[in-house]
Write an enzyme that holds these catalytic residues in place. Sequence first.
Site, PDB file in Angstrom:
ATOM      1  N   GLU A 368      39.989  32.473  37.468  1.00 36.76           N
ATOM      2  CA  GLU A 368      40.374  31.439  38.645  1.00 36.76           C
ATOM      3  C   GLU A 368      38.995  30.709  38.897  1.00 36.76           C
ATOM      4  O   GLU A 368      38.729  30.386  40.021  1.00 36.76           O
ATOM      5  CB  GLU A 368      40.718  32.311  39.767  1.00 36.76           C
ATOM      6  CG  GLU A 368      42.026  32.876  39.754  1.00 36.76           C
ATOM      7  CD  GLU A 368      42.337  33.753  41.052  1.00 36.76           C
ATOM      8  OE1 GLU A 368      43.521  33.815  41.179  1.00 36.76           O
ATOM      9  OE2 GLU A 368      41.579  34.511  41.553  1.00 36.76           O
TER      10      GLU A 368
HETATM   11  C1  TNX Z   1      44.417  37.029  41.690  1.00 32.55           C
HETATM   12  S1  TNX Z   1      44.058  38.731  39.397  1.00 32.55           S
HETATM   13  C2  TNX Z   1      42.876  37.550  41.584  1.00 32.55           C
HETATM   14  C3  TNX Z   1      42.321  38.191  42.578  1.00 32.55           C
HETATM   15  C4  TNX Z   1      43.103  38.417  43.736  1.00 32.55           C
HETATM   16  C5  TNX Z   1      44.472  38.820  43.388  1.00 32.55           C
HETATM   17  C6  TNX Z   1      45.421  39.317  44.579  1.00 32.55           C
HETATM   18  C7  TNX Z   1      42.747  38.105  39.280  1.00 32.55           C
HETATM   19  C8  TNX Z   1      42.182  38.476  38.100  1.00 32.55           C
HETATM   20  N1  TNX Z   1      42.329  37.528  40.479  1.00 32.55           N
HETATM   21  O1  TNX Z   1      41.032  37.534  42.848  1.00 32.55           O
HETATM   22  O2  TNX Z   1      42.430  39.501  44.526  1.00 32.55           O
HETATM   23  O3  TNX Z   1      45.211  37.621  42.622  1.00 32.55           O
HETATM   24  O4  TNX Z   1      46.599  39.562  44.145  1.00 32.55           O
END
Ligand code: TNX
Length: 574
Positions: A368
């Site tokens: 992300e």
């Molecule tokens: C996505 S899964 C994220 C996290 C959040 C999560 C909540 C991932 C690698 N990154 O930063 O906490 O969704 O479900």
Amino acid sequence: MSTNPAAPETGPVPALPRPTSTDRLPGVSPAAGELARVAADRATDLLAPPAPVRLGDVVPAPERVLPDPSGDFTIPADAAIRIDAAGRDVAEQLAGWLRPATGFPLPVTDPTDGAEGRLTLTVSATGGDVGGGDVGGGDEAALGDEGYRLDVTGDGVRITAATPAGLFHGAQTLRQLLPAAIESAAPVAERWVLPGGTIVDRPRFAYRGAMLDVVRHFFGVDDVLRVVDHLARYKLNHLHLHLTDDQGWRIAVDSRPRLTEAGGGTAVGGAPGGWYTRDDYRRIVAYAARRHVTVVPEIDLPGHTNAALVAYPELAPGKTAPPPYTGTDVGFSYLDPHDERTYAFVADVVGEVAALTPGPWLHLGGDEAFKVPAGDYRAFVERAQALVAATGKTVVGWHQIAPAGHVDGRVVQWWGTNGDDPETADAVRRGARLVLSPGNHAYLDMKYAPDTPIGHDWAGLVDVRRAYEWDPGAHVHGVPAEAVLGVEAPLWTESVTTRAEIEFMMFPRLPAVAELGWSPRSTHDWAGFRQRLAGHGPRWSAAGIAFHAAPEIPWPAGRGEAPADAAGRARTAA
Ligand code: TNX
């Protein structure tokens, strides 16, 4: 003996000075030991023997089970655990699990004592003696790094393995074969019957894990140790700690003290933050290692870094410190990929974390980083991968790192919800191995049902059946089973604030994912799994473990509501 069922199993169980006397049992008062013995004798006299647990009622399901109803064995009050040298530590842990509820002294003896043991734990150098012929034929391959053989006969119990890890998994199986009251922290009047027969068992996948996000909410060392115990029960062998994110920095780095001083005190919603000192982290690692669990530290880069930017503004693209962040959005923060100070920072941090970590892995996050253009992102990940490799650790990253170049051994952790992912499949073709954490099956932060009081639903609802009904070996198109290193169940903690809530989200889904990681595909069967799992509700109740009394599991009558309520209460009180 701990009277607090919520306490982790800290510290080694001291050896007994005089194996034959309950009076000397450390931590158990003579009166309690005597009471237990009288109670056990009386139970033997008065109670109809309870139906023993069935040999196949183990989670995760063993590879081979050959029951022998004529071979049931009742542990006598004077039983000893007999070992060879390599088995001592596992034997001490097994004794530590069995002493509180039985009240038996269970001395650990080695053959040079000349003592007879009714429970025998052996690490055999060959490891090949699985006696395939008398367990129903089939292959006689070695038990490998983590396999074990368990034999229960009228004379006693024997666990054999090629390694202490295998012996440990066998001891966890033995624990599950005893009546649920074995989980009690205080002596219980019970016949400690084990079902006769043989189990020969070893894992399907080498990597079986769970992740705890200690950033969004911080959890102290004791909470983490307790999570390690939960993993170990179900033969999970990796604990991934998500140590850094926008809301906080949770691991001390000596060369960058402001990370924790300026970045460690915050958490979601203004909750108290916190961080692990180097000694705290070492304690977690050592506790896990004793339970054959490897810690995988994650330093999430280049996104999810607001706390680092608060501490070191020169790493921020605008070179000014952002305000501390206590919300739950993602994707807004990132380290400046064009500033050399960023790479000096990454080298310092991964160098120190690697030096503190005995396990082979270092997770560099990579998820992300929405604001970093694709080319810059890729170049950043390639440099970060090289810095991790230079520490001697193997790179792990969320599957967004897939397009970056391969480095030796690289592991990609897939958290998608649609197995059609050509970039990940391509990374595998270039040599990556895969850990599977599909959001819509393995994410422990997803709600079970619409009315689950905490959790997310962006990947859908994940009830126990959904957590169980998928195949890690055939989940991502174009990724062959041989490229799958294993499975991991992540628990993100934006809405998870207490130990009871961690457990409520983990149980009963953690055992479902554990079974996918350990058991051969041929044992996969929802109808059988839900029956086996049901027998664990009373175990969790006796151990003080909160859980969700999922409606699709046929819990024994009257068991199961209280712990689920406990999580709810803990939340209202928080
Ligand atoms: C996505 S899964 C994220 C996290 C959040 C999560 C909540 C991932 C690698 N990154 O930063 O906490 O969704 O479900």
